[in-house]
Design a protein around this motif. Structure first.
Motif, PDB file in Angstrom:
ATOM      1  N   SER A   5       0.805  -1.219   0.000  1.00  0.00           N
ATOM      2  CA  SER A   5       0.000   0.000   0.000  1.00  0.00           C
ATOM      3  C   SER A   5       0.837   1.267   0.000  1.00  0.00           C
ATOM      4  O   SER A   5       0.325   2.352  -0.218  1.00  0.00           O
ATOM      5  CB  SER A   5      -0.898   0.034   1.244  1.00  0.00           C
ATOM      6  N   SER A  37       0.350   9.667  -0.034  1.00  0.00           N
ATOM      7  CA  SER A  37       0.261   8.417   0.727  1.00  0.00           C
ATOM      8  C   SER A  37      -0.238   8.629   2.147  1.00  0.00           C
ATOM      9  O   SER A  37      -0.681   7.672   2.790  1.00  0.00           O
ATOM     10  CB  SER A  37       1.617   7.717   0.758  1.00  0.00           C
ATOM     11  N   LEU A  40      -3.862   7.993   1.285  1.00  0.00           N
ATOM     12  CA  LEU A  40      -4.165   6.823   0.464  1.00  0.00           C
ATOM     13  C   LEU A  40      -3.652   5.510   1.050  1.00  0.00           C
ATOM     14  O   LEU A  40      -4.245   4.463   0.796  1.00  0.00           O
ATOM     15  CB  LEU A  40      -3.618   7.025  -0.948  1.00  0.00           C
ATOM     16  N   THR A  41      -2.564   5.546   1.822  1.00  0.00           N
ATOM     17  CA  THR A  41      -2.065   4.302   2.428  1.00  0.00           C
ATOM     18  C   THR A  41      -3.082   3.708   3.406  1.00  0.00           C
ATOM     19  O   THR A  41      -3.397   2.523   3.312  1.00  0.00           O
ATOM     20  CB  THR A  41      -0.700   4.524   3.102  1.00  0.00           C
ATOM     21  N   ASN A  44      -5.961   2.343   1.294  1.00  0.00           N
ATOM     22  CA  ASN A  44      -5.601   1.078   0.641  1.00  0.00           C
ATOM     23  C   ASN A  44      -5.557  -0.070   1.636  1.00  0.00           C
ATOM     24  O   ASN A  44      -6.001  -1.180   1.327  1.00  0.00           O
ATOM     25  CB  ASN A  44      -4.254   1.202  -0.066  1.00  0.00           C
ATOM     26  N   TYR A  48      -7.799  -3.266   1.079  1.00  0.00           N
ATOM     27  CA  TYR A  48      -7.170  -4.561   0.835  1.00  0.00           C
ATOM     28  C   TYR A  48      -7.455  -5.553   1.958  1.00  0.00           C
ATOM     29  O   TYR A  48      -7.698  -6.730   1.706  1.00  0.00           O
ATOM     30  CB  TYR A  48      -5.654  -4.417   0.666  1.00  0.00           C
TER      31      TYR A  48
END
Length: 125
Positions: A5, A37, A40-41, A44, A48
């Protein structure tokens, strides 16, 4: 899940510096991906983990974002020093390349204490 990620870019910047490529573009792209990030990390990781395991992870957001913020501050400091002291850029370029090689060597020897790279069977490679 965290590794997949997260953005990368450190090796890209190092290779661009060594090969005399467009280092400014590489650093700009790394900076953009690092800043993005921050949001977004975690997104994600939630996506996930839900898709893979069917449940949401509980994680400490500050511990996840802290390395990203440290990288962003380091990039900003590097850009500021480059602007303030343009004649010493070549020295820091050499220091950065030497440090990059030493970090790669350190990674090979220190991070492989439990299962050393040189102790693997040939079919591993």
């Amino acid at each position: 899940i965290t590794v997949t990620s997260s953005p990368g870019g450190a090796y890209s910047n190092w290779w661009c510096s060594v090969c005399n490529a467009d280092l400014a573009l590489s650093i700009a792209m790394t900076t953009c991906s690092t800043i993005l990030s921050c949001g977004l990390t975690p997104l994600n990781m939630l996506l996930y983990s839900y898709c893979a395991y069917g449940e949401r992870l509980n994680f400490n957001f500050l511990k996840l974002v802290q390395p990203v913020l440290i990288a962003a501050v380091a990039i900003g400091c590097g850009l500021m020093m480059s602007r303030l002291y343009p004649k010493s850029r070549w020295i820091w370029n050499i220091v950065g390349n030497v440090c990059g090689v030493l970090l790669i060597a350190l990674n090979v020897f220190v991070s492989s204490n439990d299962h050393p790279v040189w102790g693997k069977e040939p079919k591993f490679y």
